[in-house]
Design a protein around this motif. Structure first.
Motif, PDB file in Angstrom:
ATOM      1  N   GLY A  80       0.790  -1.236   0.000  1.00 13.70           N
ATOM      2  CA  GLY A  80       0.000   0.000   0.000  1.00 13.70           C
ATOM      3  C   GLY A  80       0.814   1.274   0.000  1.00 13.70           C
ATOM      4  N   ASP A  81       2.029   1.217  -0.544  1.00 14.38           N
ATOM      5  CA  ASP A  81       2.891   2.400  -0.445  1.00 14.38           C
ATOM      6  C   ASP A  81       2.637   3.410  -1.561  1.00 14.38           C
ATOM      7  OD1 ASP A  81       4.018   1.269   1.765  1.00 14.38           O
ATOM      8  OD2 ASP A  81       5.668   0.334   0.676  1.00 14.38           O
ATOM      9  N   THR A  87      -7.401   3.710  -3.806  1.00 16.30           N
ATOM     10  CA  THR A  87      -6.576   2.671  -4.439  1.00 16.30           C
ATOM     11  C   THR A  87      -6.098   1.686  -3.376  1.00 16.30           C
ATOM     12  OG1 THR A  87      -5.815   4.342  -5.982  1.00 16.30           O
ATOM     13  CG2 THR A  87      -4.556   2.298  -5.928  1.00 16.30           C
ATOM     14  N   TRP A  88      -5.648   2.236  -2.251  1.00 17.65           N
ATOM     15  CA  TRP A  88      -5.147   1.408  -1.138  1.00 17.65           C
ATOM     16  C   TRP A  88      -6.203   0.375  -0.733  1.00 17.65           C
ATOM     17  CZ3 TRP A  88      -6.439   0.403   3.981  1.00 17.65           C
ATOM     18  CH2 TRP A  88      -5.419  -0.067   4.816  1.00 17.65           C
ATOM     19  N   ARG A  92      -5.807  -2.825  -3.326  1.00 18.31           N
ATOM     20  CA  ARG A  92      -4.725  -3.505  -2.600  1.00 18.31           C
ATOM     21  C   ARG A  92      -5.246  -4.276  -1.368  1.00 18.31           C
ATOM     22  NH1 ARG A  92      -0.089  -0.504  -4.306  1.00 18.31           N
ATOM     23  NH2 ARG A  92      -0.498  -0.001  -6.480  1.00 18.31           N
ATOM     24  N   ARG A 288       0.445   9.077   6.662  1.00 16.65           N
ATOM     25  CA  ARG A 288       0.407   8.575   5.279  1.00 16.65           C
ATOM     26  C   ARG A 288      -0.756   9.165   4.498  1.00 16.65           C
ATOM     27  NH1 ARG A 288       2.913   3.337   4.615  1.00 16.65           N
ATOM     28  NH2 ARG A 288       1.635   3.020   2.789  1.00 16.65           N
ATOM     29  N   PRO A 313       0.476  -2.761   5.941  1.00 20.36           N
ATOM     30  CA  PRO A 313       0.372  -2.046   4.663  1.00 20.36           C
ATOM     31  C   PRO A 313       0.097  -0.548   4.840  1.00 20.36           C
ATOM     32  CG  PRO A 313      -1.142  -3.920   4.763  1.00 20.36           C
ATOM     33  CD  PRO A 313      -0.667  -3.653   6.152  1.00 20.36           C
ATOM     34  N   SER A 314      -0.080  -0.076   6.052  1.00 23.15           N
ATOM     35  CA  SER A 314      -0.365   1.348   6.220  1.00 23.15           C
ATOM     36  C   SER A 314       0.663   2.099   7.043  1.00 23.15           C
ATOM     37  CB  SER A 314      -1.762   1.572   6.810  1.00 23.15           C
ATOM     38  OG  SER A 314      -2.126   0.597   7.706  1.00 23.15           O
TER      39      SER A 314
END
Ligand SMILES: [Zn+2]
Length: 456
Positions: A80-81, A87-88, A92, A288, A313-314
């Motif tokens: 998730g970068d 989108t995340w 993902r 983020r 992922p966050s």
């Protein structure tokens, strides 16, 4: 039964008076602390049947409490970068999470648990993966303390088909999980009710989850006021912002743990304070895509604010030590005030206030007689941490994961001198790599190459 006397160490007890020992000792019998005091007194007065452990040069902290960590997302680190939230979520995280099996969730939780232990965490709260059975097995083996929940979603657009469930189904499975896992593993596991977000939870689910939490004397764990668009969504669909709406539903209470709480108004901060709602601040994750939570304002209003890492992922660092450091920095920057959120407050958020947020402060969160022997041994003798002119500040500003030498839960060493004693770390790492690759294939997630790969 464990009979241990830890001697010759610095101790930050985090009791109400914030007692600090520069040469202290802790006496442990079974899973409890039976005495905390000066080394010279305890060495003199303790019976021969206690194993003396000389911790010269070390410091002891209460085990850290991570109040928000998605253990089932550990195998999704790096998915998730540098993408926006939609989108995340849609491209993902939902494809990743909906591709997991119970066995994947178990291995993911073991890997996450190892990172927790290595960063001094002895208790965590999971906001909800899909497989409480997988997470429960992992917590049992890891020897750590954990509050588990299932992520529930009974409405919302774009959800993966296998997650479609009615309000009743969402509640039934949580009751089943609770009856199976609550107070298991010698009392180290508790089960709460999980609510994902207002985007995916009906009012009926929110109200009935809180009623059931009260009935079972547990808590409710929910992402609240996470992104700016959430306030607009809540206003359009419910006629009020998330917090104001939750207040109208009557669910804001002392057993309600609200995570992120980035977009709170002054009035909503007051609502939290009046109802004794608990907050989990996840600063790195918030930086983020979410924004700055008003932590100094919440602390000033008397709200119990704790710290969480969020999911791999966050964030992507699941170390509460890193999170303490980020917490100590970002509010100074936002307010242009170097005195904002001082180190002693950050340390409280990660220990005693974390325990309060999880409704477990009668047993953990500080080093006091009668409490569980959950503690962390810090070896500060590294180039990155010395000298200790101001030991309390150093525990926040200079402590690194590699300074965590040993970790004890319930009077048992789960990490000793840098080695995890409860599970086979190498095997779990190898299995994690294999499963992460499989999940990526199954999920169909495509990550763009950032660089030109030349050796394909
Ligand atoms: Zn979360």
């Amino acid at each position: 039964m464990t009979k241990i006397l830890l001697i010759n160490c610095g101790i930050l007890t985090m009791n109400a008076e914030r007692h600090q020992y520069n040469n202290g000792a802790i006496q442990i019998e079974g899973d409890r602390i039976i005495r905390v005091g000066k080394s010279s007194d305890l060495i003199h007065e303790c019976g021969d049947d206690f194993e003396q452990v000389d911790l010269r040069g070390r410091w002891i902290l209460p085990g850290l409490v991570n109040t928000h960590v998605h253990t089932s997302q550990q195998l999704g680190r790096g998915l998730g970068d540098d993408v926006n939230l939609l989108t995340w979520l849609h491209e993902r995280i939902w494809p990743y999470e909906s591709s997991l099996t119970e066995e994947d969730s178990y291995i993911s939780s073991l890997l996450c648990g190892i990172e927790q232990i290595r960063s001094g965490v002895t208790c965590f709260a999971e906001p909800g993966g899909q497989f409480v059975n997988g997470m429960g097995r992992a917590v049992t083996e890891l020897g750590i303390r954990g509050i588990l929940a299932k992520s529930t979603m009974d409405m919302g657009e774009g959800l993966p088909a296998r997650w479609n469930e009615s309000t009743q189904q969402a509640l039934d499975i949580q009751i089943e999980n609770l009856e199976r896992w609550h107070n298991q593993a010698g009392g180290r596991i508790r089960v709460w009710f999980g609510l994902r977000t207002i985007f995916n939870n009906s009012d009926e689910l929110i109200i009935r989850s809180k009623q059931l939490a009260d009935k079972y004397k547990v808590g409710v764990h929910m992402h609240v006021a996470e992104i700016r668009e959430e306030a607009e969504f809540a206003k359009q669909t419910r006629g009020a912002t998330t917090v104001a709406h939750l207040n109208e539903l009557g669910v804001l209470d002392k057993n309600f743990l609200a995570v992120h709480t980035v977009w709170l108004t002054e009035d909503e901060i007051q609502m939290f304070a009046e109802k004794d709602v608990k907050v989990s601040h996840n600063p790195a994750s918030a930086m983020r895509v979410l924004g700055f939570a008003k932590v100094p304002e919440m602390l000033k209003a008397g709200i119990c604010v704790s710290i969480g890492t969020d999911g791999a992922p966050s964030n992507n660092r699941m170390s509460l030590i890193d999170e303490m450091w980020v917490t100590s920095l970002i509010h100074k920057g936002r307010l242009l005030d170097p005195t904002a959120v001082p180190a002693q407050d950050v340390l409280a958020m990660a220990t005693c206030d974390g325990a309060r947020a999880l409704l477990w402060d009668d047993e953990i969160g500080s080093l006091e007689v009668g409490k569980k022997a959950d503690l962390v041994v810090i070896n500060p003798d590294t180039a990155t941490m010395l000298p200790l002119h101001d030991p309390v500040a150093n525990m926040v500003t200079a402590l690194r994961t590699e300074n965590v030498e040993s970790v004890m839960v319930d009077g048992k060493w789960i990490m000793r001198k840098g080695t995890i004693t409860v599970v086979n770390e190498v095997e779990i790492i190898n299995e994690s790599k294999r499963r992460a690759a499989d999940i990526l294939l199954r999920s169909g997630i495509k990550l763009p190459n950032r660089f030109k790969v030349v050796d394909l």
